[in-house]
Scaffold this motif. Structure first.
Motif, mmCIF file in Angstrom:
data_model
loop_
_atom_site.group_PDB
_atom_site.id
_atom_site.type_symbol
_atom_site.label_atom_id
_atom_site.label_comp_id
_atom_site.label_asym_id
_atom_site.label_seq_id
_atom_site.Cartn_x
_atom_site.Cartn_y
_atom_site.Cartn_z
ATOM 1 N N VAL A 13 -2.513 0.250 -4.250
ATOM 2 C CA VAL A 13 -2.191 -0.806 -4.047
ATOM 3 C C VAL A 13 -0.770 -1.873 -4.939
ATOM 4 O O VAL A 13 -1.856 -1.322 -6.003
ATOM 5 C CB VAL A 13 -3.657 -2.089 -3.963
ATOM 6 C CG1 VAL A 13 -2.596 -3.120 -3.796
ATOM 7 C CG2 VAL A 13 -4.041 -1.402 -2.699
ATOM 8 N N SER A 57 1.019 -1.100 -0.072
ATOM 9 C CA SER A 57 -0.004 0.102 0.185
ATOM 10 C C SER A 57 0.702 0.947 0.200
ATOM 11 O O SER A 57 1.971 1.577 1.076
ATOM 12 C CB SER A 57 -0.870 0.169 1.318
ATOM 13 O OG SER A 57 -1.424 1.169 1.254
ATOM 14 N N THR A 86 -4.915 6.356 -3.270
ATOM 15 C CA THR A 86 -3.801 5.210 -2.123
ATOM 16 C C THR A 86 -4.108 4.403 -3.720
ATOM 17 O O THR A 86 -4.789 3.482 -4.042
ATOM 18 C CB THR A 86 -5.183 4.853 -0.935
ATOM 19 O OG1 THR A 86 -4.961 5.882 -0.365
ATOM 20 C CG2 THR A 86 -3.981 3.913 -0.790
#
Length: 223
Positions: free
Chosen positions: A202, A172, A200
């Motif tokens: 991943v 992350s 954000t």
């Protein structure tokens, strides 16, 4: 003589209130006049702004994350665990592809400053700047920003979390894009303003010659 004196005193007393009333009336009239001018001014500005908005339909520039690549990501633990001052370090190479869109049909945009930050668990590990450029009406430009981190110290909690995520094959990251821009309408240029985008990400960690890539992301804009 006494009666004359009394008459004169009464005349003076009668004149003073009249002067006070005149001064108060002038002050009230002046305040009302100023308030009326202010109301007319703000009303005119509001009408002008409404007309400009209806004609131009201005929209903020938009930034969309297209892809992310991680060629390098390493967590290096301190050689001496007994030293309290020793800290883990991170080496990383993160390449982001960001699409900058000017959705306006009658407004151009000068992108003066574009700064991209990368963080891990709210710890900033690096930043880079993208060259300034001009975007015409409804222009779409693909920007490539490479952020490199070389021996960046991080807290033990961050290094432990990052190693755990690497072992689980997903990491992350947080990306921040800060943009300073100004609008161009005909010959007129606006004042500079800031647009902030937070994402954000991943991503998969790199493995050998395999580059880590984007799995999912979410972004939002903050003016």
């Amino acid at each position: 003589m006494k009666n004359g004196g009394i008459v004169q005193a009464s005349l003076v007393k009668d004149k003073k209130p009249r002067r006070v009333r005149c001064g108060r009336s002038c002050c009230v009239f002046f305040c009302q006049f100023v308030c009326l001018l202010l109301v007319i001014f703000f009303l005119a500005v509001g009408i002008a702004a409404l007309i400009i908005w209806l004609v131009l339909h201005p929209h903020s520039p938009q930034f969309t994350l297209e892809s992310a690549q991680i060629p390098t990501l390493q967590v290096i633990q301190p050689a001496t665990q007994n030293q309290a001052s020793a800290a883990a370090t991170v080496n990383a190479d993160v390449i982001l592809s960001v699409q900058a869109t000017n959705p306006n049909r009658k407004i151009s945009i000068y992108y003066e400053v574009i700064t991209v930050y990368i963080s891990i668990s709210a710890t900033q590990i690096g930043k880079t700047q993208v060259p300034a450029f001009f975007a015409g009406h409804q222009n779409i430009t693909l920007l490539v920003a490479e952020v490199k981190a070389q021996s960046v110290p991080v807290q033990s909690s961050v290094s432990t979390l990052l190693q755990s995520q690497i072992s689980q094959n997903h990491i992350s990251l947080q990306a921040r894009v800060d943009v300073k821009a100004k609008l161009k309408i005909g010959r007129y240029e606006s004042f500079s303003f800031w647009v902030h985008t937070r994402c954000t990400l991943v991503v998969t960690p790199p493995s050998g010659n395999i580059t880590g890539h984007l799995q999912s992301h979410s972004c939002h804009m903050v003016l």
